[in-house]
Motif scaffolding. Structure first.
Motif, short mmCIF file in Angstrom:
data_model
loop_
_atom_site.label_atom_id
_atom_site.label_comp_id
_atom_site.label_asym_id
_atom_site.label_seq_id
_atom_site.Cartn_x
_atom_site.Cartn_y
_atom_site.Cartn_z
N GLU A 78 0.96 -1.27 -0.08
CA GLU A 78 0.02 0.16 -0.01
C GLU A 78 0.93 1.40 -0.03
OE1 GLU A 78 -2.44 -0.45 3.39
OE2 GLU A 78 -3.70 -2.05 2.43
N LYS A 79 2.22 1.02 0.17
CA LYS A 79 3.02 2.39 0.11
C LYS A 79 3.07 2.91 -1.17
CE LYS A 79 7.60 3.63 1.61
NZ LYS A 79 8.90 3.19 2.24
N PRO A 80 2.92 4.12 -1.61
CA PRO A 80 3.00 4.82 -2.77
C PRO A 80 4.60 4.47 -3.38
CG PRO A 80 2.10 6.31 -1.22
CD PRO A 80 2.75 5.24 -0.59
N GLY A 81 4.58 4.60 -4.81
CA GLY A 81 5.85 3.92 -5.37
C GLY A 81 5.55 3.37 -6.69
N VAL A 82 6.77 3.18 -7.30
CA VAL A 82 6.85 2.46 -8.50
C VAL A 82 6.07 0.92 -8.29
CG1 VAL A 82 8.30 1.35 -10.47
CG2 VAL A 82 8.66 3.58 -9.38
N GLU A 83 5.32 0.62 -9.32
CA GLU A 83 4.57 -0.64 -9.26
C GLU A 83 5.50 -1.86 -9.80
OE1 GLU A 83 1.99 -3.71 -8.28
OE2 GLU A 83 2.05 -1.90 -7.46
N LYS A 84 5.90 -2.69 -8.96
CA LYS A 84 6.56 -3.69 -9.60
C LYS A 84 6.49 -5.14 -8.69
CE LYS A 84 10.85 -2.35 -8.48
NZ LYS A 84 12.37 -2.12 -8.24
N VAL A 85 6.52 -6.23 -9.28
CA VAL A 85 6.13 -7.49 -8.81
C VAL A 85 7.35 -8.57 -8.76
CG1 VAL A 85 4.97 -9.55 -9.15
CG2 VAL A 85 3.97 -7.54 -10.14
N GLY A 141 4.87 -2.62 -3.94
CA GLY A 141 4.54 -3.40 -5.10
C GLY A 141 3.83 -4.62 -4.80
N THR A 142 3.94 -5.74 -5.67
CA THR A 142 3.09 -6.96 -5.57
C THR A 142 4.07 -7.95 -5.08
OG1 THR A 142 1.35 -5.78 -6.77
CG2 THR A 142 1.46 -8.45 -6.63
N LYS A 319 22.39 -8.43 -10.28
CA LYS A 319 21.90 -7.30 -9.61
C LYS A 319 21.00 -7.89 -8.26
CE LYS A 319 18.83 -3.33 -10.33
NZ LYS A 319 18.14 -2.63 -11.22
N ILE A 320 20.40 -9.05 -8.53
CA ILE A 320 19.53 -9.43 -7.41
C ILE A 320 20.13 -10.21 -6.40
CG2 ILE A 320 17.44 -11.04 -6.90
CD1 ILE A 320 16.83 -8.40 -8.75
N ALA A 321 21.57 -10.79 -6.85
CA ALA A 321 22.21 -11.60 -5.92
C ALA A 321 22.92 -10.28 -5.05
CB ALA A 321 23.23 -12.21 -6.67
N GLU A 322 23.22 -9.33 -5.54
CA GLU A 322 23.84 -8.13 -4.69
C GLU A 322 22.69 -7.52 -3.78
OE1 GLU A 322 26.19 -5.18 -3.40
OE2 GLU A 322 26.55 -7.22 -4.47
N LEU A 323 21.49 -7.65 -4.20
CA LEU A 323 20.43 -7.16 -3.35
C LEU A 323 20.24 -8.20 -2.15
CD1 LEU A 323 17.55 -5.42 -2.62
CD2 LEU A 323 16.56 -7.44 -3.93
N GLN A 406 13.99 0.47 -4.66
CA GLN A 406 14.73 0.72 -5.71
C GLN A 406 14.09 1.16 -7.22
OE1 GLN A 406 16.90 -2.85 -6.25
NE2 GLN A 406 18.46 -1.95 -4.26
N SER A 407 14.56 2.26 -7.75
CA SER A 407 13.59 2.57 -8.98
C SER A 407 13.95 1.95 -10.11
CB SER A 407 14.23 3.99 -9.21
OG SER A 407 15.62 4.20 -9.53
#
Length: 407
Positions: A78-85, A141-142, A319-323, A406-407
């Motif tokens: 519910e937090k405002p921001g870029v919608e990602k999944v 996001g979702t 990138k995801i491994a670094e996350l 992250q954007s």
């Protein structure tokens, strides 16, 4: 609520947020319930029913019956921001192993056991779903949480993908973890690139000509042929594969003969092949058949070969491994810390998800040597330190929050 379960003295859970630490007794209860009722691949009906009941109680949108017993839960922030999944994957199935642990939560299903930690994976995923549902204001996001059947075989990831679990809404990245008794409790194993190996298997029947042990000249001895094949197959890695490419050829089964003075007309062998370099997939299949065909021809024998490319290698996105690595550094503490180049020849059908979308699969150390919770995976006395459950939820929750920020 205060946890009544002891923690390992070597792990400080101060980095795990209070709400998740309070959830720990439930995580352990869920894990033990699932452990008592283990089910083999595509038979996880009791487990799926338990998961479904929890999701319904918490008001979480979900789909059931995907690839027979799979479930997908959907939680919208519910937090405002870029919608990602972002997807989180957990496997549910057990192994055909007779449990030898003498614990109150021992398997109640004869000959079936959670000997690889999938009961813990499911509990961690449930805990993550519960926390995210009650803290939707913390992410934008979702999140799709995928409860997957049949990782141990024949593989539930691919049919779930084919059923559309990465669509509607379309998943942009995926993460998953494996509790790992090869690492001490609180240690995280993560790396970009090849993390776990591909696995192929083959079944081969050598067709010779049987006869009397005293008259070998009248026969084609399938045992002799099979023995030469077993030895020759070991030269593939030693002499045909680049030494910089790790690979393993293992003959796990060899069956022939019925009596000491009878030359067997058939011999059956089965083996597995593991490698990180996906370009080797066709090579191994061709080279193994070349060796089998050549040796059989030299003895006048025939053969019947079945070769299957089972799971591709687990390849983590950088990138995801670094996350995951940066999140893990916030949760685990020295001297345990991160194993940055962790890599094993074991295999996982998480690889199919990672072929479709960027993602990361990682190990969460679960061994506690002081408590004798350090038997290897697939052992009939396998068990793990349940302190890892809350750590797993914390890592997943922080990954969700950081991914969407992250954007």
């Amino acid at each position: 609520m205060v946890s009544t379960f002891p923690h390992s003295s070597s792990v400080n859970l101060s980095s795990v947020r209070l709400e998740i630490r309070k959830l720990e007794p439930q995580l352990i209860e869920w894990r033990r319930r699932i452990h008592q009722r283990p089910e083999l691949g595509f038979q996880e009906k009791i487990t799926a029913e338990f998961i479904t009941q929890k999701l319904q109680n918490w008001g979480i949108e979900h789909q059931t019956g995907i690839a027979e017993t799979g479930i997908v839960a959907i939680i919208k922030g519910e937090k405002p921001g870029v919608e990602k999944v972002l997807a989180i994957r957990a496997d549910m199935d057990a192994l055909p192993v007779q449990e030898l642990n003498e614990v109150p939560y021992c398997s109640q299903h004869d000959g079936v056991m959670h000997a690889c930690g999938h009961d813990g994976h499911t509990a961690i995923a449930l805990g993550t779903a519960y926390h995210l549902q009650h803290h939707r204001q913390d992410f934008s996001g979702t999140v799709k949480i995928i409860f997957q059947p049949a990782e141990e075989g024949p593989g539930g990831a691919k049919p779930m993908i084919e059923a559309g679990v990465l669509k509607n809404p379309e998943v942009e990245a995926i993460i998953g973890l494996h509790l790992w008794n090869g690492l001490d409790l609180g240690t995280i194993g993560v790396r970009s690139g090849a993390f776990m190996a591909a696995v192929d298997f083959f079944n081969c029947t050598i067709l010779g000509k049987g006869g009397h042990g005293a008259l070998p000249h009248q026969t084609i001895d399938s045992v002799v042929v099979a023995a030469q094949i077993v030895n020759a197959l070991q030269t593939i890695v030693a002499r045909n594969v680049n030494p910089l490419d790790s690979a393993v050829v293992t003959i796990g089964e060899l069956h022939a003969g019925t009596r000491m003075n009878v030359i067997a007309d058939t011999a059956r062998m089965s083996g597995s092949i593991r490698y990180f370099n996906i370009d080797l997939a066709d090579f191994f299949k061709q080279r193994i058949e070349q060796i089998i065909a050549g040796i059989c021809q030299s003895h006048g024998a025939n053969y019947d070969l079945e070769y299957v490319n089972l799971y591709p290698p687990v390849i983590n996105d950088g990138k995801i491994a670094e996350l995951v690595r940066t999140v893990a550094e916030e949760v685990v503490e020295t001297p345990l810390g991160i194993i940055p180049e962790c890599q094993i020849m074991g295999s996982e059908d998480m690889s199919f998800f990672l072929q479709e979308v960027p993602g990361c699969y990682f190990f969460l150390g679960s061994a506690n040597h002081e408590k004798k919770l350090d038997y290897p995976h697939h052992h009939p006395r396998f068990d793990f330190d349940e302190t890892a459950l809350a750590m797993g939820v914390e890592i997943f929750v922080r990954c969700v929050e950081k991914f969407f920020s992250q954007s």
